[in-house]
Motif scaffolding. Structure first.
Motif, mmCIF file in Angstrom:
data_model
loop_
_atom_site.group_PDB
_atom_site.id
_atom_site.type_symbol
_atom_site.label_atom_id
_atom_site.label_comp_id
_atom_site.label_asym_id
_atom_site.label_seq_id
_atom_site.Cartn_x
_atom_site.Cartn_y
_atom_site.Cartn_z
ATOM 1 N N ASP A 6 44.957 29.051 65.549
ATOM 2 C CA ASP A 6 43.721 29.416 65.947
ATOM 3 C C ASP A 6 43.204 30.686 65.782
ATOM 4 O O ASP A 6 42.226 31.342 65.300
ATOM 5 N N VAL A 7 44.617 31.812 65.805
ATOM 6 C CA VAL A 7 44.294 32.974 65.496
ATOM 7 C C VAL A 7 43.898 33.345 63.782
ATOM 8 O O VAL A 7 43.006 33.951 63.287
ATOM 9 N N VAL A 8 44.477 32.406 63.031
ATOM 10 C CA VAL A 8 44.436 32.574 61.589
ATOM 11 C C VAL A 8 42.876 31.983 61.236
ATOM 12 O O VAL A 8 42.065 32.286 60.282
ATOM 13 N N HIS A 9 42.615 30.865 61.966
ATOM 14 C CA HIS A 9 41.254 30.113 61.875
ATOM 15 C C HIS A 9 39.967 31.391 61.885
ATOM 16 O O HIS A 9 39.338 31.379 61.358
ATOM 17 N N ALA A 10 40.372 32.096 63.122
ATOM 18 C CA ALA A 10 39.146 33.140 63.678
ATOM 19 C C ALA A 10 39.185 34.217 62.399
ATOM 20 O O ALA A 10 38.264 34.810 61.988
ATOM 21 N N VAL A 26 43.480 24.362 59.335
ATOM 22 C CA VAL A 26 44.520 25.438 59.336
ATOM 23 C C VAL A 26 45.992 24.741 59.487
ATOM 24 O O VAL A 26 45.778 24.101 60.808
ATOM 25 N N GLU A 27 47.038 24.989 58.926
ATOM 26 C CA GLU A 27 48.294 24.364 59.399
ATOM 27 C C GLU A 27 49.274 25.391 58.954
ATOM 28 O O GLU A 27 49.018 26.129 58.043
ATOM 29 N N TYR A 28 50.272 25.577 59.918
ATOM 30 C CA TYR A 28 51.587 26.352 59.621
ATOM 31 C C TYR A 28 52.658 25.478 59.903
ATOM 32 O O TYR A 28 53.008 24.965 60.958
ATOM 33 N N VAL A 29 53.267 25.196 58.723
ATOM 34 C CA VAL A 29 54.540 24.197 58.685
ATOM 35 C C VAL A 29 55.680 24.563 57.880
ATOM 36 O O VAL A 29 55.467 25.482 57.194
ATOM 37 N N ARG A 30 56.768 24.096 58.190
ATOM 38 C CA ARG A 30 58.083 24.367 57.757
ATOM 39 C C ARG A 30 58.527 23.276 56.790
ATOM 40 O O ARG A 30 58.783 22.286 57.179
ATOM 41 N N LEU A 37 51.283 28.542 55.372
ATOM 42 C CA LEU A 37 50.465 28.819 56.137
ATOM 43 C C LEU A 37 49.297 28.145 55.414
ATOM 44 O O LEU A 37 49.106 28.670 54.241
ATOM 45 N N ARG A 38 48.602 27.068 55.296
ATOM 46 C CA ARG A 38 47.779 26.354 54.754
ATOM 47 C C ARG A 38 46.590 26.383 55.291
ATOM 48 O O ARG A 38 46.220 26.059 56.512
ATOM 49 N N VAL A 39 45.318 26.889 54.543
ATOM 50 C CA VAL A 39 43.995 27.233 54.889
ATOM 51 C C VAL A 39 43.135 26.056 54.080
ATOM 52 O O VAL A 39 43.173 26.206 52.768
ATOM 53 N N TYR A 40 42.446 25.308 54.534
ATOM 54 C CA TYR A 40 41.817 24.220 53.795
ATOM 55 C C TYR A 40 40.288 24.540 53.958
ATOM 56 O O TYR A 40 39.807 24.807 55.040
ATOM 57 N N LEU A 41 39.709 24.599 52.813
ATOM 58 C CA LEU A 41 38.318 25.153 52.824
ATOM 59 C C LEU A 41 37.199 23.780 52.526
ATOM 60 O O LEU A 41 37.830 22.953 51.813
ATOM 61 N N ASP A 67 48.717 40.908 61.243
ATOM 62 C CA ASP A 67 50.051 40.753 61.429
ATOM 63 C C ASP A 67 50.644 39.808 62.327
ATOM 64 O O ASP A 67 51.558 39.842 63.332
ATOM 65 N N PRO A 68 49.900 38.322 62.436
ATOM 66 C CA PRO A 68 50.045 37.452 63.445
ATOM 67 C C PRO A 68 51.361 36.510 63.182
ATOM 68 O O PRO A 68 51.666 35.805 64.188
ATOM 69 N N ILE A 69 51.817 36.761 62.042
ATOM 70 C CA ILE A 69 53.123 35.858 61.788
ATOM 71 C C ILE A 69 54.430 36.882 61.538
ATOM 72 O O ILE A 69 54.482 37.624 60.690
#
Length: 173
Positions: A6-10, A26-30, A37-41, A67-69
């Motif tokens: 949600d932070v990255v989306h914002a 937005v996905e954050y996966v290992r 960190l994947r952002v889909y447009l 620096d949220p991560i």
């Protein structure tokens, strides 16, 4: 505390809008020991690669600043593609009447995957119309749903192995 996605989306939304796009997800996966960190447009007429690049560069700077991560990660910015995963209520609303594929946690009527037209969405439950009639599925039954263009739809018996490689090696003299 807000979820990282949600932070990255914002952070990404105004950048995407400046580039004529919207954030699809937005996905954050290992994967294989690396964090992604994947952002889909998304955009009505498709997302050109230069838009992905512009958003990636601007978002990278914003993420460095905010620096949220904690730790290292790989930033990927891309289109969700035509056969896109549907996760949010607005995704389902947008594709009502469209063909979807539903992957189930356990078999329903002997199958773990159904393809049909998305007829209804309510609080995670869906109804799809298949050639065999309507199927009402609960959120607890559904592993994943994606919009399907039909290019990746096979009968269960025809579905290829998840990872199949067809490689021909040539000997050189």
């Amino acid at each position: 505390m807000a979820k990282l996605t949600d932070v990255v989306h914002a952070l990404a939304e105004p950048i995407a809008q400046e580039n004529g796009c919207e954030i699809w997800d937005v996905e954050y996966v290992r994967e294989a020991g690396t964090w992604f960190l994947r952002v889909y447009l998304d955009r009505a007429d498709g997302v050109p690669i230069d838009h992905c690049e512009a958003v990636s560069r601007a978002l990278d700077a914003k993420l460095d600043e905010a620096d949220p991560i904690e730790g290292s990660y790989v930033l990927e910015v891309s289109s969700p593609g035509a056969d896109r995963v549907l996760r949010k209520p607005e995704h389902f609303e947008r594709f009502l009447g469209e063909q979807v594929e539903v992957r189930l946690y356990r078999p329903v009527d002997g199958v773990k995957s159904l393809v049909g037209a998305l007829q209804n969405y309510a609080d995670g439950d869906v109804t799809i119309e298949t050639p065999n009639g309507p199927h009402m599925l609960t959120k607890q039954d559904i592993a994943q749903i994606w919009r399907s263009t039909g290019k990746n739809c096979w009968k269960q018996s025809q579905r290829p192995a998840r990872h199949s490689w067809n490689v021909t090696l040539k000997e050189t003299n």
